[in-house]
Design a protein around this motif. Structure first.
Motif, PDB file in Angstrom:
ATOM      1  N   LEU A 151       0.839  -1.203   0.000  1.00  0.00           N
ATOM      2  CA  LEU A 151       0.000   0.000   0.000  1.00  0.00           C
ATOM      3  C   LEU A 151       0.871   1.249   0.000  1.00  0.00           C
ATOM      4  O   LEU A 151       0.528   2.260  -0.631  1.00  0.00           O
ATOM      5  N   ASN A 152       1.981   1.180   0.706  1.00  0.00           N
ATOM      6  CA  ASN A 152       2.894   2.324   0.734  1.00  0.00           C
ATOM      7  C   ASN A 152       3.457   2.629  -0.650  1.00  0.00           C
ATOM      8  O   ASN A 152       3.558   3.797  -1.054  1.00  0.00           O
ATOM      9  N   LEU A 153       3.840   1.575  -1.399  1.00  0.00           N
ATOM     10  CA  LEU A 153       4.358   1.784  -2.747  1.00  0.00           C
ATOM     11  C   LEU A 153       3.284   2.390  -3.649  1.00  0.00           C
ATOM     12  O   LEU A 153       3.575   3.304  -4.440  1.00  0.00           O
ATOM     13  N   ILE A 154       2.063   1.894  -3.550  1.00  0.00           N
ATOM     14  CA  ILE A 154       0.977   2.471  -4.347  1.00  0.00           C
ATOM     15  C   ILE A 154       0.825   3.953  -4.036  1.00  0.00           C
ATOM     16  O   ILE A 154       0.707   4.797  -4.940  1.00  0.00           O
ATOM     17  N   GLU A 155       0.849   4.289  -2.757  1.00  0.00           N
ATOM     18  CA  GLU A 155       0.708   5.688  -2.357  1.00  0.00           C
ATOM     19  C   GLU A 155       1.848   6.539  -2.915  1.00  0.00           C
ATOM     20  O   GLU A 155       1.631   7.660  -3.407  1.00  0.00           O
ATOM     21  N   MET A 156       3.075   6.024  -2.853  1.00  0.00           N
ATOM     22  CA  MET A 156       4.225   6.755  -3.386  1.00  0.00           C
ATOM     23  C   MET A 156       4.065   7.013  -4.887  1.00  0.00           C
ATOM     24  O   MET A 156       4.292   8.136  -5.376  1.00  0.00           O
ATOM     25  N   LEU A 157       3.680   5.978  -5.623  1.00  0.00           N
ATOM     26  CA  LEU A 157       3.540   6.111  -7.072  1.00  0.00           C
ATOM     27  C   LEU A 157       2.356   7.000  -7.443  1.00  0.00           C
ATOM     28  O   LEU A 157       2.438   7.800  -8.385  1.00  0.00           O
ATOM     29  N   ARG A 158       1.282   6.879  -6.701  1.00  0.00           N
ATOM     30  CA  ARG A 158       0.106   7.715  -6.987  1.00  0.00           C
ATOM     31  C   ARG A 158       0.402   9.191  -6.730  1.00  0.00           C
ATOM     32  O   ARG A 158      -0.087  10.074  -7.443  1.00  0.00           O
ATOM     33  N   LYS A 159       1.192   9.457  -5.716  1.00  0.00           N
ATOM     34  CA  LYS A 159       1.531  10.846  -5.408  1.00  0.00           C
ATOM     35  C   LYS A 159       2.341  11.474  -6.535  1.00  0.00           C
ATOM     36  O   LYS A 159       2.117  12.634  -6.912  1.00  0.00           O
ATOM     37  N   ARG A 160       3.286  10.711  -7.102  1.00  0.00           N
ATOM     38  CA  ARG A 160       4.135  11.245  -8.167  1.00  0.00           C
ATOM     39  C   ARG A 160       3.454  11.152  -9.535  1.00  0.00           C
ATOM     40  O   ARG A 160       3.601  12.058 -10.367  1.00  0.00           O
ATOM     41  N   TYR A 161       2.713  10.054  -9.780  1.00  0.00           N
ATOM     42  CA  TYR A 161       2.157   9.795 -11.113  1.00  0.00           C
ATOM     43  C   TYR A 161       0.654   9.480 -11.041  1.00  0.00           C
ATOM     44  O   TYR A 161       0.216   8.399 -11.438  1.00  0.00           O
ATOM     45  N   PRO A 162      -0.160  10.395 -10.550  1.00  0.00           N
ATOM     46  CA  PRO A 162      -1.580  10.090 -10.340  1.00  0.00           C
ATOM     47  C   PRO A 162      -2.359   9.798 -11.622  1.00  0.00           C
ATOM     48  O   PRO A 162      -3.370   9.085 -11.582  1.00  0.00           O
ATOM     49  N   ASP A 163      -1.911  10.326 -12.756  1.00  0.00           N
ATOM     50  CA  ASP A 163      -2.616  10.101 -14.010  1.00  0.00           C
ATOM     51  C   ASP A 163      -2.045   8.938 -14.807  1.00  0.00           C
ATOM     52  O   ASP A 163      -2.565   8.606 -15.872  1.00  0.00           O
ATOM     53  N   THR A 164      -0.977   8.341 -14.299  1.00  0.00           N
ATOM     54  CA  THR A 164      -0.329   7.230 -15.002  1.00  0.00           C
ATOM     55  C   THR A 164      -0.495   5.910 -14.266  1.00  0.00           C
ATOM     56  O   THR A 164      -0.837   4.887 -14.873  1.00  0.00           O
ATOM     57  N   VAL A 165      -0.256   5.895 -12.966  1.00  0.00           N
ATOM     58  CA  VAL A 165      -0.418   4.672 -12.169  1.00  0.00           C
ATOM     59  C   VAL A 165      -1.877   4.643 -11.699  1.00  0.00           C
ATOM     60  O   VAL A 165      -2.242   5.287 -10.719  1.00  0.00           O
ATOM     61  N   VAL A 166      -2.699   3.896 -12.441  1.00  0.00           N
ATOM     62  CA  VAL A 166      -4.156   4.053 -12.296  1.00  0.00           C
ATOM     63  C   VAL A 166      -4.861   2.807 -11.778  1.00  0.00           C
ATOM     64  O   VAL A 166      -6.087   2.808 -11.632  1.00  0.00           O
ATOM     65  N   GLY A 167      -4.122   1.739 -11.487  1.00  0.00           N
ATOM     66  CA  GLY A 167      -4.810   0.546 -11.015  1.00  0.00           C
ATOM     67  C   GLY A 167      -3.854  -0.559 -10.620  1.00  0.00           C
ATOM     68  O   GLY A 167      -2.627  -0.415 -10.686  1.00  0.00           O
ATOM     69  N   ALA A 168      -4.438  -1.675 -10.204  1.00  0.00           N
ATOM     70  CA  ALA A 168      -3.650  -2.840  -9.791  1.00  0.00           C
ATOM     71  C   ALA A 168      -4.468  -4.105  -9.973  1.00  0.00           C
ATOM     72  O   ALA A 168      -5.698  -4.093  -9.866  1.00  0.00           O
ATOM     73  N   LYS A 169      -3.748  -5.183 -10.245  1.00  0.00           N
ATOM     74  CA  LYS A 169      -4.330  -6.523 -10.158  1.00  0.00           C
ATOM     75  C   LYS A 169      -3.795  -7.162  -8.892  1.00  0.00           C
ATOM     76  O   LYS A 169      -2.574  -7.236  -8.688  1.00  0.00           O
ATOM     77  N   ASP A 170      -4.705  -7.624  -8.034  1.00  0.00           N
ATOM     78  CA  ASP A 170      -4.282  -8.285  -6.800  1.00  0.00           C
ATOM     79  C   ASP A 170      -4.485  -9.782  -6.939  1.00  0.00           C
ATOM     80  O   ASP A 170      -5.606 -10.288  -6.867  1.00  0.00           O
ATOM     81  N   SER A 171      -3.381 -10.489  -7.140  1.00  0.00           N
ATOM     82  CA  SER A 171      -3.408 -11.951  -7.256  1.00  0.00           C
ATOM     83  C   SER A 171      -2.919 -12.633  -5.988  1.00  0.00           C
ATOM     84  O   SER A 171      -2.552 -13.810  -6.022  1.00  0.00           O
ATOM     85  N   SER A 172      -2.911 -11.911  -4.880  1.00  0.00           N
ATOM     86  CA  SER A 172      -2.388 -12.477  -3.638  1.00  0.00           C
ATOM     87  C   SER A 172      -3.270 -13.591  -3.091  1.00  0.00           C
ATOM     88  O   SER A 172      -2.804 -14.433  -2.332  1.00  0.00           O
ATOM     89  N   GLY A 173      -4.553 -13.573  -3.436  1.00  0.00           N
ATOM     90  CA  GLY A 173      -5.494 -14.504  -2.827  1.00  0.00           C
ATOM     91  C   GLY A 173      -5.874 -14.132  -1.420  1.00  0.00           C
ATOM     92  O   GLY A 173      -6.576 -14.882  -0.733  1.00  0.00           O
ATOM     93  N   ASN A 174      -5.449 -12.950  -0.987  1.00  0.00           N
ATOM     94  CA  ASN A 174      -5.724 -12.457   0.363  1.00  0.00           C
ATOM     95  C   ASN A 174      -6.800 -11.379   0.267  1.00  0.00           C
ATOM     96  O   ASN A 174      -6.523 -10.244  -0.140  1.00  0.00           O
ATOM     97  N   TRP A 175      -8.038 -11.729   0.654  1.00  0.00           N
ATOM     98  CA  TRP A 175      -9.130 -10.783   0.515  1.00  0.00           C
ATOM     99  C   TRP A 175      -8.892  -9.514   1.321  1.00  0.00           C
ATOM    100  O   TRP A 175      -9.233  -8.414   0.868  1.00  0.00           O
ATOM    101  N   ASP A 176      -8.290  -9.632   2.483  1.00  0.00           N
ATOM    102  CA  ASP A 176      -8.037  -8.436   3.292  1.00  0.00           C
ATOM    103  C   ASP A 176      -7.144  -7.449   2.539  1.00  0.00           C
ATOM    104  O   ASP A 176      -7.322  -6.232   2.650  1.00  0.00           O
ATOM    105  N   ASN A 177      -6.177  -7.962   1.790  1.00  0.00           N
ATOM    106  CA  ASN A 177      -5.306  -7.082   1.018  1.00  0.00           C
ATOM    107  C   ASN A 177      -6.068  -6.422  -0.125  1.00  0.00           C
ATOM    108  O   ASN A 177      -5.910  -5.220  -0.387  1.00  0.00           O
ATOM    109  N   THR A 178      -6.879  -7.223  -0.825  1.00  0.00           N
ATOM    110  CA  THR A 178      -7.689  -6.653  -1.906  1.00  0.00           C
ATOM    111  C   THR A 178      -8.597  -5.554  -1.379  1.00  0.00           C
ATOM    112  O   THR A 178      -8.691  -4.467  -1.967  1.00  0.00           O
ATOM    113  N   LYS A 179      -9.256  -5.832  -0.275  1.00  0.00           N
ATOM    114  CA  LYS A 179     -10.166  -4.843   0.320  1.00  0.00           C
ATOM    115  C   LYS A 179      -9.411  -3.584   0.730  1.00  0.00           C
ATOM    116  O   LYS A 179      -9.899  -2.455   0.549  1.00  0.00           O
TER     117      LYS A 179
END
Length: 306
Positions: A151-179
């Motif tokens: 989540l920290n990495l997503i926040e870092m990338l979104r702060k610098r590149y909000p119009d470029t880093v626009v999503g993620a695929k979560d294949s962890s199988g961990n619903w808590d992480n997806t949520k």
């Protein structure tokens, strides 16, 4: 890359011939069948055996699909990898050809790397591609990469590149992480795609963008119907029906199993081929999968045969 892609996407299976070369004609036919079922194409994902494909093979297959008339707007190619220069080459190729997004694994050979190191990798790709059309979707599959998208990495990338880093695929199988991804970022326009249709009815009302699931290769119409109808009176039945098929494939090695089933339903034994180090599904497992699918009244309507 001008239109954000949402909904149901398949990490498209890659067929190989007996010389273990990508089979372009089978690949195009499979892509067309999926497009006809209203789903998008996450070509070169895990279930595409993408890590076993070269950069040239990926670009050549992309070119062939586009030349065959598959709309670029329906594509989210996998462009990540261990080499930042390979990732730049693949991502630039995707942008130049109008794909709707680039699904990017982190560099996965070195373990225990910091978020700062991963940020530098993604930033290098974004800056070197240098296009406001680029839409990056981060690919979190830590059980394979052992390099998590935090989540920290997503926040870092979104702060610098909000119009470029626009999503993620979560294949962890961990619903808590997806949520957590959805809860923390979806409200700000970050599109989260769970990797299994089994969570669609739970994830969509929270703000998920859809799913990118292996079994979309097998059950595109059923999963698309679930995406469209999860909040209708038929929603519970649609979810239950999709779950039955998912569980059958999850019980065995999924890539060889899906290829073996395509071979069966297309009457094309060439579809059985996987690239080493994977091996084909053994006869016992094949019998069990096909019997379970028959019991579930599974079909692949309209699939091209030989």
């Amino acid at each position: 890359m001008t239109t954000r892609i949402r909904g149901v996407l398949a990490p498209v299976l890659t067929p190989f011939n007996q010389r273990l070369e990508p089979d372009v004609n089978r690949f195009i036919a499979h892509c067309r069948w999926l497009i006809d079922k209203q789903v998008g194409l996450a070509i070169f994902g895990t279930n595409s055996e993408a890590a076993s494909l070269s950069v040239d093979e990926r670009m050549s297959l992309t070119d062939a699909v586009l030349a065959a008339g598959i709309p670029a707007a329906r594509l989210m190619p996998g462009t990540g990898g261990c080499s930042v220069t390979d990732a730049i080459t693949l991502t630039k190729h995707a942008v130049e050809n109008g794909a709707s997004g680039a699904l990017m694994l982190p560099p996965f050979f070195f373990k225990g790397v910091s978020d700062e190191g991963l940020f530098a990798y993604y930033a290098e790709v974004i800056e070197r591609v240098g296009s406001d059309r680029l839409k990056v979707y981060l690919y979190h599959i830590p059980q394979f990469t052992q390099v998590p998208i935090t989540l920290n990495l997503i926040e870092m990338l979104r702060k610098r590149y909000p119009d470029t880093v626009v999503g993620a695929k979560d294949s962890s199988g961990n619903w808590d992480n997806t949520k957590a991804m959805i809860d923390n970022f979806a409200k700000d326009g970050f599109d989260v795609f769970p990797a299994s249709e089994s969570t669609l009815s739970t994830a969509l009302p929270l703000g998920a963008a859809g799913c990118i699931s292996a079994t979309v290769n097998m059950n595109p119409a059923g999963i698309y119907a679930l995406y469209q109808g999860w909040n209708t009176r038929q929603g519970e039945a649609l979810q239950a029906s999709a779950d039955v098929i998912r569980k059958i494939f999850q019980a065995v090695p999924m890539i060889p199993a899906m290829k073996r089933v395509v071979a069966e339903f297309s009457s094309d034994p060439g579809w059985k081929v996987v690239r080493p180090p994977l091996v084909g599904l053994d006869d016992s497992a094949t019998h069990s999968v096909l019997a379970a699918l028959r019991d579930a009244q599974f079909t692949m309507p309209g699939y091209p045969g030989r």
